[in-house]
Scaffold this motif. Structure first.
Motif, short mmCIF file in Angstrom:
data_model
loop_
_atom_site.label_atom_id
_atom_site.label_comp_id
_atom_site.label_asym_id
_atom_site.label_seq_id
_atom_site.Cartn_x
_atom_site.Cartn_y
_atom_site.Cartn_z
N ILE A 7 0.85 -1.20 0.00
CA ILE A 7 0.00 0.00 0.00
C ILE A 7 0.87 1.24 0.00
O ILE A 7 1.95 1.24 0.60
CB ILE A 7 -0.87 0.03 1.28
N ASN A 8 0.42 2.30 -0.64
CA ASN A 8 1.08 3.61 -0.56
C ASN A 8 0.15 4.60 0.11
O ASN A 8 -1.01 4.72 -0.28
CB ASN A 8 1.38 4.14 -1.97
N TYR A 9 0.64 5.31 1.11
CA TYR A 9 -0.14 6.37 1.73
C TYR A 9 0.55 7.71 1.45
O TYR A 9 1.78 7.80 1.49
CB TYR A 9 -0.22 6.18 3.25
N PHE A 10 -0.24 8.73 1.18
CA PHE A 10 0.30 10.07 0.94
C PHE A 10 -0.22 11.01 2.01
O PHE A 10 -1.42 11.15 2.19
CB PHE A 10 -0.12 10.57 -0.45
N HIS A 221 -6.79 1.30 5.67
CA HIS A 221 -6.10 2.57 5.91
C HIS A 221 -6.37 3.02 7.35
O HIS A 221 -7.17 3.92 7.61
CB HIS A 221 -6.59 3.63 4.91
N PRO A 222 -5.72 2.36 8.31
CA PRO A 222 -6.00 2.69 9.72
C PRO A 222 -5.66 4.13 10.08
O PRO A 222 -6.29 4.70 10.99
CB PRO A 222 -5.14 1.70 10.51
N ILE A 223 -4.72 4.76 9.38
CA ILE A 223 -4.39 6.17 9.68
C ILE A 223 -5.63 7.02 9.36
O ILE A 223 -6.08 7.83 10.17
CB ILE A 223 -3.21 6.68 8.82
N VAL A 227 -8.20 9.45 11.74
CA VAL A 227 -8.42 10.88 11.43
C VAL A 227 -9.91 11.13 11.15
O VAL A 227 -10.46 12.15 11.59
CB VAL A 227 -7.55 11.30 10.23
N ALA A 228 -10.56 10.19 10.48
CA ALA A 228 -11.99 10.38 10.14
C ALA A 228 -12.83 10.51 11.41
O ALA A 228 -13.69 11.39 11.50
CB ALA A 228 -12.49 9.20 9.30
N LEU A 229 -12.59 9.65 12.38
CA LEU A 229 -13.39 9.69 13.61
C LEU A 229 -13.17 10.99 14.37
O LEU A 229 -14.12 11.60 14.87
CB LEU A 229 -13.04 8.51 14.53
N GLN A 267 -8.78 9.64 1.60
CA GLN A 267 -7.78 8.85 0.85
C GLN A 267 -8.11 7.38 0.96
O GLN A 267 -7.72 6.56 0.12
CB GLN A 267 -6.40 9.05 1.45
N LYS A 268 -8.81 7.01 2.04
CA LYS A 268 -9.19 5.60 2.23
C LYS A 268 -10.24 5.17 1.21
O LYS A 268 -10.41 3.98 0.94
CB LYS A 268 -9.73 5.43 3.65
N GLY A 269 -10.93 6.13 0.65
CA GLY A 269 -12.01 5.86 -0.29
C GLY A 269 -13.26 6.58 0.18
O GLY A 269 -13.35 6.99 1.33
N LEU A 270 -14.21 6.74 -0.75
CA LEU A 270 -15.51 7.31 -0.37
C LEU A 270 -16.54 6.20 -0.58
O LEU A 270 -16.26 5.06 -0.26
CB LEU A 270 -15.79 8.58 -1.21
N GLY A 271 -17.69 6.54 -1.09
CA GLY A 271 -18.70 5.49 -1.25
C GLY A 271 -19.80 5.92 -2.19
O GLY A 271 -19.65 6.88 -2.97
N ALA A 272 -20.93 5.24 -2.09
CA ALA A 272 -22.04 5.44 -3.03
C ALA A 272 -22.61 6.85 -2.96
O ALA A 272 -23.08 7.38 -3.97
CB ALA A 272 -23.14 4.42 -2.77
#
Ligand SMILES: [Fe+2]
Length: 394
Positions: A7-10, A221-223, A227-229, A267-272
């Protein structure tokens, strides 16, 4: 863990946050070696007197600049070509975006076009653009004037493609690359104080949607999850205050910081929600944040069986005491809380009330399947699901 793909994280580069941060703009331009920045903005920012606050430190530092203020909401590929022409004709060497998500996304595209062969077509994510955007780009300074889209720390730029190359309608497409990250983001809460309540609510609910979609998105993407929470906690604690008391600089600052955090987390992704919402602002006068706010509880309902653990955590981040609840109860209460928040913030009750023509739904559902966001949705979606989600949210 051993079986996970590499995985790559930026992480975002420099963020300067604080009341009065805008006053350092001139010094920052100099530190990047910029001699003639192109300021990308819109007429509303100019008229509201916000642009003057960005120009003053440039003038004080003796920096010549060019203004391109023709960016409209949901910026088109055509406007980015225009911006590129202004950049090249004036020999600019740095881009400063002063505005909301539309301005910052357009600025990113202008910056790409200035050093990459136009048009934008090959650089969109859905045709493999990730591989084609190189690091050969001018420095980019983002100065957000709304708290929501978080474009100042994201790798994305959403552009309305008018070429009709992929569908028979203008459609929002994303350019996603780590090179899109701003070289510097100046977060000055004072620039967001003048936002009217409706815009505060819409952009704030965009940020809320970013955190909730990112938290339950399927990528590892645990980082971003952490951050999201935290971003959601801050948003939930401050969004009502910023909406009702726009001059509360503390609430404005908290919202600005949290919306940047929310954008980092996606960065982890979004959704519908985002795949559906991306179809709306080109076909109906529904701003991105309003579309997200309306769709969010319906998509959460749809996702519930696949996201109980995540939504239970979301409920707690929204400020609900879930100690005596089962996970199922807490997850369900999270959806109720989002509905309540929408109501308190004056969001329209449905997409119909917000201006969508119902007859457009089948086509919009078809095009939602071309958007990349839903691919990380916790529950797999078909075109029929997209159509039904538009219908229930109508
Ligand atoms: Fe968004």
């Amino acid at each position: 863990m051993a079986q996970r793909p590499i995985i790559n994280y930026f992480l975002p580069p420099r963020i300067e946050f604080g009341v009065g941060a805008i006053k350092n703009l001139g010094e920052h331009v100099k530190s990047f070696g910029g001699k003639k920045p192109l300021i990308v903005t819109d007429e509303g920012i100019t008229k509201a007197g916000i642009l003057a606050k960005a120009i003053q430190p440039l003038s004080e530092a003796g920096i010549d600049h060019v203004i391109f203020d023709a960016i409209q909401p949901n910026p088109t590929d055509l406007s980015t070509i225009e911006g590129m022409e202004v950049y090249l004709a004036n020999g600019c060497d740095l881009v400063i975006a002063v505005g909301g998500g539309s301005v910052m996304d357009a600025a990113k595209a202008i910056r790409i076009l200035a050093t990459h062969e136009p048009p934008l077509e090959p650089y969109y994510a859905d045709v493999g653009g990730f591989e084609r955007v190189t690091s050969n780009l001018s420095p980019l300074i983002c100065v957000p004037t709304t708290a929501g889209t978080g474009s100042e720390v994201s790798q994305g730029a959403v552009i309305t493609d008018t070429s009709h190359n992929t569908t028979n309608r203008a459609r929002k497409r994303a350019i996603v690359t780590p090179h899109n990250m701003a070289s510097l983001s100046l977060l000055d809460p004072e620039l967001t104080v003048g936002m009217p309540p409706g815009l505060t609510a819409a952009t704030g609910m965009d940020a809320v949607t970013h955190t909730i979609e990112a938290y339950v998105a399927t990528r590892y993407h645990p980082i971003a999850e952490g951050v999201a929470l935290q971003a959601l906690k801050i948003l939930a604690m401050n969004i009502r205050q910023a909406y009702h008391h726009g001059d509360d600089i503390e609430a404005r600052g908290q919202m600005l910081m949290a919306s940047a955090m929310a954008a980092f987390s996606f960065q982890k992704g979004l959704g519908a929600v985002h795949s559906l919402a991306h179809q709306l602002s080109t076909d109906a006068p529904i701003p991105h944040g309003v579309a997200n706010a309306i769709l969010l509880p319906h998509v959460m309902e749809f996702n519930l069986p696949h996201a109980v653990d995540g939504y239970a955590e979301i409920a707690a981040a929204l400020g609900i005491n879930t100690a005596d609840m089962t996970k199922e109860e807490a997850a369900s209460v999270a959806i109720d809380e989002v509905r309540l928040l929408n109501k308190e913030l004056g969001m329209p009750e449905g997409l119909g009330a917000a201006g969508l023509n119902r007859e457009r739904i089948p086509k919009l559902a078809q095009d939602a399947m071309l958007d990349h966001c839903y691919k990380f949705n916790p529950r797999p979606c078909t075109e029929t699901d997209m159509r039904l989600l538009f219908e229930v949210a109508f």
